[in-house]
Write a protein that holds these residues in place. Sequence first.
Motif, PDB file in Angstrom:
ATOM      1  N   LEU A   1       0.840  -1.200   0.000  1.00 22.28           N
ATOM      2  CA  LEU A   1       0.000   0.000   0.000  1.00 22.28           C
ATOM      3  C   LEU A   1       0.875   1.250   0.000  1.00 22.28           C
ATOM      4  N   SER A   2       1.921   1.239   0.808  1.00 23.25           N
ATOM      5  CA  SER A   2       2.833   2.371   0.862  1.00 23.25           C
ATOM      6  C   SER A   2       3.468   2.637  -0.507  1.00 23.25           C
ATOM      7  N   ARG A   3       3.940   1.583  -1.162  1.00 18.77           N
ATOM      8  CA  ARG A   3       4.522   1.726  -2.515  1.00 18.77           C
ATOM      9  C   ARG A   3       3.487   2.264  -3.496  1.00 18.77           C
ATOM     10  N   LYS A   4       2.282   1.746  -3.400  1.00 20.71           N
ATOM     11  CA  LYS A   4       1.215   2.160  -4.309  1.00 20.71           C
ATOM     12  C   LYS A   4       0.911   3.655  -4.139  1.00 20.71           C
ATOM     13  N   ILE A   5       0.840   4.098  -2.895  1.00 21.96           N
ATOM     14  CA  ILE A   5       0.580   5.516  -2.627  1.00 21.96           C
ATOM     15  C   ILE A   5       1.737   6.362  -3.150  1.00 21.96           C
ATOM     16  N   THR A   6       2.957   5.961  -2.830  1.00 27.32           N
ATOM     17  CA  THR A   6       4.137   6.718  -3.261  1.00 27.32           C
ATOM     18  C   THR A   6       4.200   6.816  -4.780  1.00 27.32           C
ATOM     19  N   GLU A   7       4.037   5.710  -5.473  1.00 24.46           N
ATOM     20  CA  GLU A   7       4.089   5.712  -6.942  1.00 24.46           C
ATOM     21  C   GLU A   7       2.998   6.603  -7.537  1.00 24.46           C
ATOM     22  N   THR A   8       1.824   6.552  -6.956  1.00 26.64           N
ATOM     23  CA  THR A   8       0.715   7.363  -7.465  1.00 26.64           C
ATOM     24  C   THR A   8       0.977   8.842  -7.231  1.00 26.64           C
ATOM     25  N   VAL A   9       1.497   9.183  -6.074  1.00 22.88           N
ATOM     26  CA  VAL A   9       1.825  10.582  -5.783  1.00 22.88           C
ATOM     27  C   VAL A   9       2.922  11.073  -6.726  1.00 22.88           C
ATOM     28  N   LEU A  10       3.935  10.259  -6.968  1.00 24.32           N
ATOM     29  CA  LEU A  10       5.013  10.661  -7.881  1.00 24.32           C
ATOM     30  C   LEU A  10       4.489  10.882  -9.306  1.00 24.32           C
ATOM     31  N   ARG A  11       3.624  10.020  -9.770  1.00 23.93           N
ATOM     32  CA  ARG A  11       3.031  10.209 -11.107  1.00 23.93           C
ATOM     33  C   ARG A  11       2.207  11.486 -11.159  1.00 23.93           C
ATOM     34  N   ALA A  12       1.432  11.734 -10.107  1.00 23.42           N
ATOM     35  CA  ALA A  12       0.611  12.952 -10.052  1.00 23.42           C
ATOM     36  C   ALA A  12       1.498  14.193 -10.030  1.00 23.42           C
ATOM     37  N   SER A  13       2.581  14.152  -9.273  1.00 30.59           N
ATOM     38  CA  SER A  13       3.495  15.296  -9.211  1.00 30.59           C
ATOM     39  C   SER A  13       4.142  15.556 -10.559  1.00 30.59           C
ATOM     40  N   ALA A  14       4.542  14.503 -11.252  1.00 32.62           N
ATOM     41  CA  ALA A  14       5.135  14.672 -12.584  1.00 32.62           C
ATOM     42  C   ALA A  14       4.107  15.260 -13.555  1.00 32.62           C
ATOM     43  N   ALA A  15       2.875  14.789 -13.471  1.00 32.66           N
ATOM     44  CA  ALA A  15       1.820  15.326 -14.334  1.00 32.66           C
ATOM     45  C   ALA A  15       1.524  16.778 -14.005  1.00 32.66           C
ATOM     46  N   ALA A  16       1.559  17.125 -12.723  1.00 32.17           N
ATOM     47  CA  ALA A  16       1.333  18.518 -12.312  1.00 32.17           C
ATOM     48  C   ALA A  16       2.456  19.407 -12.829  1.00 32.17           C
ATOM     49  N   SER A  17       3.670  18.919 -12.778  1.00 33.41           N
ATOM     50  CA  SER A  17       4.811  19.677 -13.281  1.00 33.41           C
ATOM     51  C   SER A  17       4.651  19.949 -14.777  1.00 33.41           C
ATOM     52  N   ALA A  18       4.250  18.941 -15.525  1.00 33.65           N
ATOM     53  CA  ALA A  18       4.035  19.110 -16.967  1.00 33.65           C
ATOM     54  C   ALA A  18       2.890  20.088 -17.237  1.00 33.65           C
ATOM     55  N   ALA A  19       1.810  19.978 -16.473  1.00 30.19           N
ATOM     56  CA  ALA A  19       0.665  20.882 -16.655  1.00 30.19           C
ATOM     57  C   ALA A  19       1.041  22.317 -16.311  1.00 30.19           C
ATOM     58  N   THR A  20       1.838  22.489 -15.263  1.00 31.09           N
ATOM     59  CA  THR A  20       2.294  23.827 -14.863  1.00 31.09           C
ATOM     60  C   THR A  20       3.188  24.420 -15.945  1.00 31.09           C
ATOM     61  N   ARG A  21       4.121  23.617 -16.442  1.00 26.42           N
ATOM     62  CA  ARG A  21       5.023  24.073 -17.496  1.00 26.42           C
ATOM     63  C   ARG A  21       4.232  24.506 -18.731  1.00 26.42           C
ATOM     64  N   GLU A  22       3.255  23.711 -19.116  1.00 30.75           N
ATOM     65  CA  GLU A  22       2.428  24.044 -20.284  1.00 30.75           C
ATOM     66  C   GLU A  22       1.643  25.335 -20.049  1.00 30.75           C
ATOM     67  N   LEU A  23       1.079  25.466 -18.876  1.00 34.66           N
ATOM     68  CA  LEU A  23       0.304  26.661 -18.542  1.00 34.66           C
ATOM     69  C   LEU A  23       1.186  27.907 -18.548  1.00 34.66           C
ATOM     70  N   VAL A  24       2.330  27.838 -17.878  1.00 34.28           N
ATOM     71  CA  VAL A  24       3.223  28.985 -17.780  1.00 34.28           C
ATOM     72  C   VAL A  24       3.800  29.353 -19.147  1.00 34.28           C
ATOM     73  N   SER A  25       4.124  28.362 -19.957  1.00 35.34           N
ATOM     74  CA  SER A  25       4.729  28.656 -21.261  1.00 35.34           C
ATOM     75  C   SER A  25       3.792  29.457 -22.152  1.00 35.34           C
ATOM     76  N   GLY A  26       2.507  29.362 -21.913  1.00 31.18           N
ATOM     77  CA  GLY A  26       1.547  30.154 -22.676  1.00 31.18           C
ATOM     78  C   GLY A  26       1.581  31.641 -22.326  1.00 31.18           C
ATOM     79  N   TYR A  27       2.222  31.979 -21.224  1.00 32.23           N
ATOM     80  CA  TYR A  27       2.272  33.366 -20.774  1.00 32.23           C
ATOM     81  C   TYR A  27       3.653  34.002 -20.949  1.00 32.23           C
ATOM     82  N   LEU A  28       4.649  33.191 -21.294  1.00 30.25           N
ATOM     83  CA  LEU A  28       6.008  33.702 -21.422  1.00 30.25           C
ATOM     84  C   LEU A  28       6.467  33.635 -22.875  1.00 30.25           C
ATOM     85  N   PRO A  29       7.435  34.463 -23.224  1.00 22.01           N
ATOM     86  CA  PRO A  29       7.947  34.429 -24.595  1.00 22.01           C
ATOM     87  C   PRO A  29       8.573  33.069 -24.912  1.00 22.01           C
ATOM     88  N   PRO A  30       8.480  32.627 -26.164  1.00 23.69           N
ATOM     89  CA  PRO A  30       9.109  31.352 -26.545  1.00 23.69           C
ATOM     90  C   PRO A  30      10.604  31.382 -26.234  1.00 23.69           C
TER      91      PRO A  30
END
Length: 137
Positions: free
Chosen positions: A80-109
């Motif tokens: 269960l601990s591994r499952k929670i950790t792996e899921t949190v890590l995947r969510a964090s990586a996805a959040a990082s990608a979503a943040t990068r995509e969102l921010v890049s729309g507001y900054l110069p290329p």
Amino acid sequence: MAESADRDANRALRARFDEVYGQYQRLRSGLDELQTRLAELRVTERSDDGQVTVVVGARGELITVEVSPAVYHDRDARALSRKITETVLRASAAASAATRELVSGYLPPGSSSVEFLRTHDFGALLGRADAVASRGE
């Protein structure tokens, strides 16, 4: 002749200033919206078996963890601990990608800030500032 060259140089400088100032105004007007969107950003991930669901914010910060009652049948705390950790890590990586995509729309290329969000390399973030400082701009 020199007076004409000075006028041409002044026109070119003025045009460049107007361009840079326009970029600044677009960036500034979007910052409030960007801050709001980042504050509201949520990413949800589920474990492969669907027993663990996590929600993280734009910085990958953990907001909620939900565990299905089915996990209690296994009684394997390490799994269960591994499952929670792996899921949190995947969510964090996805959040990082979503943040990068969102921010890049507001900054110069090619912005060093967007590159930093991608690589987490402070050298890339500070490289442009160092180059400008060394040229005395």
